[in-house]
Design a protein around this motif. Structure first.
Motif, PDB file in Angstrom:
ATOM      1  N   ALA A  16       0.839  -1.207   0.000  1.00  0.00           N
ATOM      2  CA  ALA A  16       0.000   0.000   0.000  1.00  0.00           C
ATOM      3  C   ALA A  16       0.869   1.250   0.000  1.00  0.00           C
ATOM      4  CB  ALA A  16      -0.932  -0.013   1.213  1.00  0.00           C
ATOM      5  N   THR A  17       1.985   1.168   0.706  1.00  0.00           N
ATOM      6  CA  THR A  17       2.921   2.293   0.756  1.00  0.00           C
ATOM      7  C   THR A  17       3.590   2.504  -0.596  1.00  0.00           C
ATOM      8  OG1 THR A  17       3.343   1.787   3.088  1.00  0.00           O
ATOM      9  CG2 THR A  17       4.929   3.207   1.965  1.00  0.00           C
ATOM     10  N   LEU A  18       4.068   1.418  -1.188  1.00  0.00           N
ATOM     11  CA  LEU A  18       4.762   1.528  -2.473  1.00  0.00           C
ATOM     12  C   LEU A  18       3.811   1.998  -3.576  1.00  0.00           C
ATOM     13  CD1 LEU A  18       6.907  -1.745  -2.331  1.00  0.00           C
ATOM     14  CD2 LEU A  18       7.583   0.570  -1.676  1.00  0.00           C
ATOM     15  N   LYS A  19       2.587   1.513  -3.557  1.00  0.00           N
ATOM     16  CA  LYS A  19       1.612   1.943  -4.562  1.00  0.00           C
ATOM     17  C   LYS A  19       1.340   3.435  -4.476  1.00  0.00           C
ATOM     18  CE  LYS A  19      -0.817  -2.508  -4.710  1.00  0.00           C
ATOM     19  NZ  LYS A  19      -2.064  -3.237  -4.315  1.00  0.00           N
ATOM     20  N   ALA A  20       1.435   3.980  -3.264  1.00  0.00           N
ATOM     21  CA  ALA A  20       1.215   5.412  -3.070  1.00  0.00           C
ATOM     22  C   ALA A  20       2.468   6.230  -3.386  1.00  0.00           C
ATOM     23  CB  ALA A  20       0.763   5.679  -1.639  1.00  0.00           C
ATOM     24  N   GLY A  21       3.539   5.548  -3.773  1.00  0.00           N
ATOM     25  CA  GLY A  21       4.782   6.248  -4.095  1.00  0.00           C
ATOM     26  C   GLY A  21       5.522   6.737  -2.878  1.00  0.00           C
TER      27      GLY A  21
END
Length: 611
Positions: A208-213
């Protein structure tokens, strides 16, 4: 990533900056004759002028050039008179709650020491009040100039299934917070076993963190530098502050992980880790200096990142390199380098005035072009925030505590009474300045059918009471290493922050526990029926509404009590507070029982009960 922590986005003010740089429009502030520490080139630029507008740097006049053309009738001019000027210091990993005050008072303590930004993982208060509590303290942070950038707590609880906390956070909660203005990253992923075993929730929090950049920060607390570390980094977790050996730092850097070199009030790793980078042979772009946890008396008496910089230089790290580790390196890691981390055109005007590069004495702090501290004093108000009742009424211990509560039955796993005058038990072992809690065997005396403490071998009893949901659960064990006579209790007990009590006699342990239940949480020292020191922390059982100086004085008193009781370690309450942290080696006690944190299994108190 859009940075919500600047006075104005660059695209809203770049036309003004362009005109100021060319002398077509006056600057709001011009600093003249500074010795600018250039973290982009590792230089000290003599006789440099800095022109500021819209909270950002518009122009650098590097000798022989000057900023005279930027000065207008209403421009404020500061003659630095040869003072060193550095970018504002940023702490890449910090838990504000460990300072025992709210973030506004914390700001008042650290900003005069040159700290302009922090990356705050509020997982202490989140374990008590959940993400609702995180949202509330973000409101407090917005009232002060310190840039308190939040990293969403990833491990609430720290290790699921081994303790009872006041709240929980899952991947869906993490995903929600990634849209909050105050959130910039994922807090330390302590559940490294969950990552290595591809546990759904742990992995999905990172995803979820990586998807949000955003950046996923880490916590890899084992001295393993091969398959496990490679796998942990491959997940997307990209930093770690838990190194305890120089070779750990090198291993992480070689694998592309940011090594966050920690020096806090109790976790004092800088001396052991500095040799990894002090020679100057290793590229330090991926190194940050962080504090993790600081007690209020440390902040008041010794400072914050300025203190760590002093120590880094004493340990042989080049001073400009050390400054890079609290400025540009931090900004780059958290993907805010376009706005922060250096004193260059277009960047936020977050500046620190220094007398020298040895003592790092800070004389002035500027945030977004505004002078916010001078001569060791904050120029802004703090305190007075009225927290909601659900953050100040968190002591829910349903056990009717008396001396009988602290009796540990001398029985085996089947409830059969143990024979003899003593029994072999598991005991935790603490060491000064370390987060690691060892495991050893000890002979606990049996008196009147109960296992007892034995001061002659520094063997103390430990109990942990669940204090969030009135479950009535508690567990007991033993610890060695504190060397005290009397009892100590605290609700600062990472990370579940249940009620933790240590002592050598039931009467003092009872008084200590009941005192904290009555005052809403905190820390207390008791000896021979007398309270020697008390720090009341009614906000989540973790923080005080008082000014930081008052809390620091209370902590000084209680640390003096520790010393009078026989303890010699630094910041002993911080060390005690980790006895229940079930994500760091090797043996811990939660309200559910002993946890072997190398194998992540519950283990019995009495040796031989495994069968």
């Amino acid at each position: 990533m859009l940075n919500k922590f600047c006075k104005m986005p660059l695209w809203e003010c770049n036309r003004t900056l362009i005109r100021v740089a060319q002398g077509q429009e006056p600057a709001e502030l011009v600093i003249r004759h500074a010795r600018l520490i250039s973290v982009t080139t590792h230089e000290i630029l003599e006789d440099t002028d800095i022109a500021i507008a819209c909270g950002r740097v518009a122009y650098l006049g590097i000798a022989p050039y000057t900023a005279e053309h930027c000065i207008g009738e209403k421009t404020r001019v500061i003659d630095a008179q040869g003072s060193l000027v550095a970018p504002g210091f940023m702490d890449g990993h910090i838990h504000v709650e460990s300072s025992m005050v709210g973030v506004d008072e914390y700001a008042r303590a650290v900003v005069p020491h040159g700290t302009t930004g922090i990356y705050w993982d509020p997982h202490e208060l989140c374990n008590v009040t959940g993400l609702e509590g995180v949202a509330e303290v973000a409101k407090v942070a917005a009232k002060v100039p310190l840039k308190a950038m939040i990293t969403t707590p990833s491990c609430v609880p720290a290790v699921p299934g081994f303790e009872d906390t006041g709240a929980s956070v899952d991947a869906a909660g993490v995903e929600e917070t990634m849209s909050w203005d105050g959130v910039v990253a994922l807090g330390e992923m302590m559940n490294y076993p969950g990552i290595l075993s591809c546990q759904d929730n742990a992995i999905e929090e990172v995803n979820a963190t990586l998807k949000a950049g955003r950046t996923a920060t880490g916590h890899y607390s084992v001295c393993e530098t091969d398959r496990g570390l490679n796998a942990y980094i491959a997940s997307g977790v990209s930093s770690c502050h838990e190194s305890i050996r120089a070779e750990d730092v090198l291993a992480k850097l070689r694998l592309g992980m940011y090594a966050q070199i920690r020096e806090g009030s109790a976790w004092q790793n800088l001396h052991d880790l500095a040799p990894a980078v002090a020679s100057g042979k290793i590229d330090t772009r991926l190194c940050n200096l962080v504090s993790d946890d600081n007690h209020p008396n440390t902040l008041v008496s010794d400072g914050h990142l300025d203190r760590i910089l002093r120590m880094a230089v004493r340990e042989g790290i080049d001073p400009v390199t050390a400054i890079q580790m609290v400025t540009i390196n931090v900004a780059t890691y958290f993907q805010v380098g376009e706005d922060m981390g250096s004193v260059t055109p277009g960047k936020c005007a977050d500046l620190v005035f220094l007398e020298d590069l040895k003592d790092f004495h800070v004389t002035r702090t500027i945030i977004d072009g505004e002078i916010v501290a001078e001569d060791g004093k904050a120029l802004f108000e703090a305190g007075g925030y009225v927290y909601p009742s659900w953050m100040t009424d968190t002591m829910h211990v349903s056990v009717d505590i008396d001396e009988n509560t602290f009796r540990i039955p001398a029985v085996d796993a089947n409830g059969q009474a143990l024979s003899g005058s003593s029994a072999t038990v598991r005991s935790m072992v603490v060491a000064p300045g370390s987060t690691i809690t060892g495991s050893t065997e000890a002979l606990a005396p049996i008196v009147d059918g109960c296992l007892t403490a034995d001061p002659s071998q520094d063997l103390l009893k430990v109990l942990v009471f669940e204090r969030h949901h009135n479950t009535g659960t508690y567990a007991y064990g033993f610890v060695k290493g504190f060397g005290i006579h009397g009892a100590l209790a605290q609700t600062v007990a990472h990370d579940a922050h249940n009620l933790l009590v240590v002592g050598d006699n039931d009467a003092d342990m009872t008084l200590a526990a009941k005192t904290l239940v009555e005052c809403g949480g905190g820390e207390v020292a008791v000896q021979d029926g007398k309270i020697l020191g008390l720090v009341k922390l009614p906000i989540c059982g973790l923080m005080s509404p008082e000014h930081v100086e008052k809390v620091a004085a209370d902590v000084d008193t209680i640390e003096a009590a520790w010393a009078n009781m026989g303890c010699t370690m630094p910041s002993p309450f911080m060390t005690m507070g980790l006895l229940s942290l079930a994500c760091i080696p090797s043996l811990r006690l939660t309200n559910r029982g002993y946890v072997d944190t190398d194998t992540f299994q519950f283990v019995p108190l009495v040796i031989g009960d495994e069968a």
